[in-house]
Design a protein around this motif. Structure first.
Motif, PDB file in Angstrom:
ATOM      1  N   GLN A 122       2.488   6.290 -10.642  1.00 22.44           N
ATOM      2  CA  GLN A 122       1.682   5.313 -11.369  1.00 22.44           C
ATOM      3  C   GLN A 122       2.494   4.044 -11.624  1.00 22.44           C
ATOM      4  O   GLN A 122       2.007   2.938 -11.424  1.00 22.44           O
ATOM      5  CB  GLN A 122       1.227   5.892 -12.703  1.00 22.44           C
ATOM      6  N   LYS A 123       3.719   4.226 -12.060  1.00 17.45           N
ATOM      7  CA  LYS A 123       4.587   3.083 -12.356  1.00 17.45           C
ATOM      8  C   LYS A 123       4.865   2.278 -11.105  1.00 17.45           C
ATOM      9  O   LYS A 123       4.911   1.049 -11.130  1.00 17.45           O
ATOM     10  CB  LYS A 123       5.904   3.579 -12.968  1.00 17.45           C
ATOM     11  N   MET A 124       5.026   2.963  -9.991  1.00 13.72           N
ATOM     12  CA  MET A 124       5.291   2.286  -8.723  1.00 13.72           C
ATOM     13  C   MET A 124       4.127   1.386  -8.341  1.00 13.72           C
ATOM     14  O   MET A 124       4.296   0.242  -7.931  1.00 13.72           O
ATOM     15  CB  MET A 124       5.548   3.312  -7.622  1.00 13.72           C
ATOM     16  N   TYR A 125       2.902   1.907  -8.511  1.00 11.78           N
ATOM     17  CA  TYR A 125       1.736   1.134  -8.122  1.00 11.78           C
ATOM     18  C   TYR A 125       1.458  -0.014  -9.072  1.00 11.78           C
ATOM     19  O   TYR A 125       0.828  -0.999  -8.709  1.00 11.78           O
ATOM     20  CB  TYR A 125       0.510   2.046  -8.037  1.00 11.78           C
ATOM     21  N   GLU A 126       1.927   0.108 -10.323  1.00 19.41           N
ATOM     22  CA  GLU A 126       1.716  -0.953 -11.294  1.00 19.41           C
ATOM     23  C   GLU A 126       2.758  -2.060 -11.165  1.00 19.41           C
ATOM     24  O   GLU A 126       2.603  -3.130 -11.724  1.00 19.41           O
ATOM     25  CB  GLU A 126       1.771  -0.385 -12.717  1.00 19.41           C
ATOM     26  N   SER A 127       3.822  -1.818 -10.409  1.00 17.20           N
ATOM     27  CA  SER A 127       4.900  -2.793 -10.289  1.00 17.20           C
ATOM     28  C   SER A 127       4.421  -4.057  -9.586  1.00 17.20           C
ATOM     29  O   SER A 127       3.809  -3.995  -8.524  1.00 17.20           O
ATOM     30  CB  SER A 127       6.068  -2.183  -9.497  1.00 17.20           C
TER      31      SER A 127
END
Length: 239
Positions: A122-127
Motif C-alpha cells: 500500500q505504501k509503495m503505491y501511495e509513494s
C-alpha cells in the motif's frame, strides 16, 4: 508502517489480546479491537483503518455479512481469520470482498507477515515517486495514484487487492504467470500461498472488466500453464 491503523475483530478475547500484544511488539501502536459485529461496524464508520482482521463466527452477525457491510464504507484490505477451512468458506470470503484468508489455528507470525506485506505494498503505491501508475487502453483505464478503475468510461468499484492484481497484470502484459507465481508476486508470500485466492480474484476482475465470458480476451487462462494479460485492442473496444 508502525503508524498503520489496524482493526481486529474476533469474539475470542484471548486471541484478540494475543494478536494485539504481538502486533505491538512489532511496533504497531494504533490498534483497535472488537468482539462483536455491532462494535466493529461502529468503529469502521467512525474511523479509517489501513487493514482489518475479521473472524467469521461472531456472536451477533457472521463475518461474511459484516464484510459486506464494511465494503459499503471502505475498500480497506480485509484478512479473514477463521476456523472454517472449507473451500466454500474461502471462496465465499474472497468473493464478497476479502483480500486474504487465514485458517485457525495459525502461526501468529504468519498473520504479522501478511499484514506487513499488505501495508508495504500500500505504501509503495501511495509513494509520489512511483511511475507508470496510469494505464489507458481505451476500453478501460487504471489509475493507481487515485485508485480508480473505469471501464467504458464508467467508474468500477474495486477492493485494494483487485486494483493491485490488475496493476500487476498491466505492468506485465503478454507474459504468462502460474497461480503460485501470481500469489507470490502480488500477495508477497510463497510459503502460505492459497492458489484459490488468485483464481477468485481473477474471476472478480474479469467480471468487472466485462471479460467473464467462456473465452476471456483480457485475462486469459492457459490450461495447465497459467494466466496471461492481453491489453485490449481496437477490435475488443468496438465489440
Amino acid at each position: 508502517m508502525e503508524s498503520a491503523k489496524i482493526l481486529i475483530i474476533d469474539d475470542e478475547i484471548g486471541l484478540l489480546k494475543l494478536l494485539e500484544i504481538t502486533l505491538r511488539k512489532e511496533n504497531f501502536v494504533n490498534i483497535d479491537t472488537a468482539s462483536t459485529g455491532k462494535d466493529a461496524l461502529r468503529l469502521v464508520q467512525e474511523k479509517e483503518y489501513d487493514i482489518i482482521l475479521l473472524d467469521i463466527m461472531l456472536p451477533d452477525i457472521s463475518g461474511f455479512e459484516l464484510c459486506t457491510e464494511i465494503r459499503k464504507n471502505t475498500n480497506t484490505p480485509i484478512i479473514f481469520i477463521s476456523a472454517r477451512s472449507t473451500d466454500f468458506d474461502k471462496l465465499t470470503g474472497l468473493g464478497i470482498g476479502g483480500d486474504d484468508y487465514i485458517t485457525k489455528p495459525f502461526n501468529i507470525l504468519e498473520v504479522v507477515a501478511r499484514i506487513k506485506v499488505i501495508l508495504r505494498r500500500q505504501k509503495m503505491y501511495e509513494s509520489p515517486k512511483q511511475k507508470n501508475n496510469l494505464y489507458n487502453y481505451g476500453y478501460f483505464m487504471l489509475n493507481m495514484e487515485s485508485a480508480i478503475l473505469t471501464v467504458k468510461n464508467q467508474l468500477v468499484e474495486c477492493t485494494a487487492k483487485e486494483l493491485e492484481l490488475l496493476h500487476f497484470f498491466c505492468k506485465n502484459p503478454n507474459r504468462i504467470f502460474t497461480k503460485a507465481q501470481i500469489y507470490e508476486l502480488v500477495w508477497g508470500n510463497d510459503v502460505f500461498g492459497e492458489e484459490k485466492t488468485v483464481t477468485i480474484h481473477i474471476s472478480k476482475l474479469r467480471k468487472k472488466l466485462g471479460d467473464d465470458t467462456r473465452k476471456s480476451k483480457i485475462i486469459i487462462n492457459l490450461r495447465g500453464i497459467g494466466y496471461k494479460f492481453i491489453p485490449p485492442n481496437e477490435e475488443f473496444i468496438c465489440e
